[in-house]
Motif scaffolding. Structure first.
Motif, short mmCIF file in Angstrom:
data_model
loop_
_atom_site.label_atom_id
_atom_site.label_comp_id
_atom_site.label_asym_id
_atom_site.label_seq_id
_atom_site.Cartn_x
_atom_site.Cartn_y
_atom_site.Cartn_z
N SER A 73 -0.42 5.19 0.29
CA SER A 73 -1.54 6.13 0.29
C SER A 73 -1.04 7.56 0.27
O SER A 73 -1.06 8.26 1.28
CB SER A 73 -2.42 5.88 1.52
OG SER A 73 -3.01 4.61 1.47
N SER B 181 -12.40 -2.98 -5.75
CA SER B 181 -12.03 -1.66 -6.31
C SER B 181 -11.77 -1.64 -7.80
O SER B 181 -11.10 -0.73 -8.28
CB SER B 181 -10.79 -1.13 -5.58
OG SER B 181 -11.13 -0.58 -4.34
N SER C 96 -3.72 0.88 -2.26
CA SER C 96 -3.46 2.01 -3.14
C SER C 96 -1.99 2.02 -3.58
O SER C 96 -1.10 1.54 -2.88
CB SER C 96 -3.80 3.32 -2.42
OG SER C 96 -5.18 3.41 -2.17
N THR D 211 -9.36 1.99 -3.39
CA THR D 211 -7.93 2.09 -3.68
C THR D 211 -7.70 3.09 -4.81
O THR D 211 -8.51 3.23 -5.72
CB THR D 211 -7.33 0.73 -4.08
OG1 THR D 211 -8.03 0.23 -5.23
CG2 THR D 211 -7.45 -0.28 -2.96
N LYS D 212 -6.57 3.80 -4.74
CA LYS D 212 -6.26 4.85 -5.70
C LYS D 212 -4.95 4.54 -6.41
O LYS D 212 -4.05 3.92 -5.84
CB LYS D 212 -6.13 6.20 -4.99
CG LYS D 212 -7.35 6.61 -4.18
CD LYS D 212 -8.59 6.81 -5.04
CE LYS D 212 -9.77 7.28 -4.20
NZ LYS D 212 -11.00 7.42 -5.01
N ASP D 213 -4.84 4.99 -7.67
CA ASP D 213 -3.59 4.84 -8.44
C ASP D 213 -3.10 3.40 -8.39
O ASP D 213 -1.94 3.13 -8.11
CB ASP D 213 -2.51 5.79 -7.90
CG ASP D 213 -2.99 7.23 -7.81
OD1 ASP D 213 -3.82 7.62 -8.65
OD2 ASP D 213 -2.55 7.95 -6.91
N ASN E 81 0.84 -1.20 0.00
CA ASN E 81 0.00 0.00 0.00
C ASN E 81 0.88 1.25 0.00
O ASN E 81 1.93 1.28 0.62
CB ASN E 81 -0.90 0.02 1.24
CG ASN E 81 -1.90 1.15 1.20
OD1 ASN E 81 -2.80 1.16 0.37
ND2 ASN E 81 -1.76 2.11 2.10
#
Length: 316
Positions: A117, A197, A146, A171-173, A115
């Motif tokens: 973030s 996600s 993420s 989750t991002k990117d 991860n």
């Protein structure tokens, strides 16, 4: 210590577990020496068994950690946390990996979490490669969060926990085609894979065996391998959907095998094999299947199923 001795006396943990010292400070100090440039970044524990009482922080840019058994005894969090959070990003990536590790835990903690973030960081990748890693007895065996993309997993075993592979909501990117080669996801009480996600996953020659449900998917997944379970009254695969992104899908190869042990076509115990939420949940399956049907048919919901060669499915 008195509390742990009481647990020992009551039989909740073994007295041998009580007696083992926490090895995590010494291992983390070795890792930190790598990050500071004062120690080796290829850390070989030579088959030692170690007690982990505090999460180990793994910087994926620098370190290879190999050849150990970890008894993970913390009460929350993750045994290994792979991230560059708190570290300087130096674009120092090499063939770094976690290799030949066996992690044993409990269902209040996670095994390995990757991860990162950090908002709007489109460069840093928290992924590290796993070779021949076993994750046993965790709440989530492997968490891909993420800032994780292109993670490669070779010969990974994840079993006897709640969820084998978990991708958290929001989750991002993240999510650009992480790949599992070989390995087995088995005997997990909730699901083998819970993907929340819309990330891209590929499985090549992987086994999903006797998980309570095999897969819960919000994103596109390609799969070749072996799927087997007993009849437990639930759909094996659940395809969901999130707003603004493609719906969950499963694309299986021609050579994939699907088996529901004890399946009786005249008296199925599950409503269907795949549960869908939208008509555009895409489903491609092998040509011949055993136990794919159910009381409502092969698929619950509006999703449609075709075989890999676009022929009519043979639900036998």
């Amino acid at each position: 210590m008195k509390y742990r001795l009481l647990l020992c006396a009551l039989g909740f943990v073994t007295c041998a577990q009580i007696a083992r010292a926490d090895d995590s400070p010494a291992i983390q100090a070795t890792l930190n020496a790598c990050y500071a440039g004062t120690g080796s970044c290829d850390i070989d524990l030579q088959g030692a068994r170690k007690t982990i009482g505090t999460t180990l922080k793994i910087d994926p840019e620098y370190v290879t950690l190999r050849n150990a058994t970890f008894d993970c005894e913390m009460t929350s969090g993750s045994c290994l946390y792979v991230s560059q959070e708190g570290f300087t990003h130096n674009t120092h990536r090499g063939s770094n990996r976690l290799e030949g590790l066996a992690l044993y835990g409990n269902k209040s903690i996670d095994g390995i979490t990757m991860n990162y973030s950090v908002t709007n960081d489109y460069v840093t990748d928290a992924a590290t490669t796993l070779f021949n890693v076993s994750l046993q007895g965790f709440n989530h065996g492997l968490v891909l969060g993420s800032g994780v993309w292109g993670a490669d997993m070779h010969g990974v075993l994840i079993g006897n926990g709640n969820v084998g592979i978990y991708i958290p909501p929001g989750t991002k990117d993240a999510g650009e085609l992480s790949t599992f080669v070989g390995g087995t996801i088995y005997n997990n009480a909730v699901a083998g894979l819970d993907e929340e996600s819309n990330v891209e996953l590929t499985f090549v020659g992987t086994r999903f065996d006797f998980n309570n449900q095999q897969m819960i998917l919000n994103g596109p997944t390609t799969f070749s391998g072996h799927i087997e379970n007993t009849q437990n009254g639930k759909p094996e695969i659940v395809l969901k959907a999130l707003p603004g992104v493609p719906a969950g899908s499963i694309y299986m190869s021609a050579g994939t095998t699907i088996t529901v042990d004890g399946w009786n076509a005249s008296s199925p115990q599950q409503p269907c094999y795949i549960q869908t939420s939208l008509a555009w949940n895409r489903i491609v399956v092998p040509a011949t299947l055993w136990g794919f049907g159910g009381t409502q048919g092969a698929v619950c919901g509006p999703g449609k199923v075709v075989t890999w060669d676009r022929q009519a499915p043979d639900f036998q």
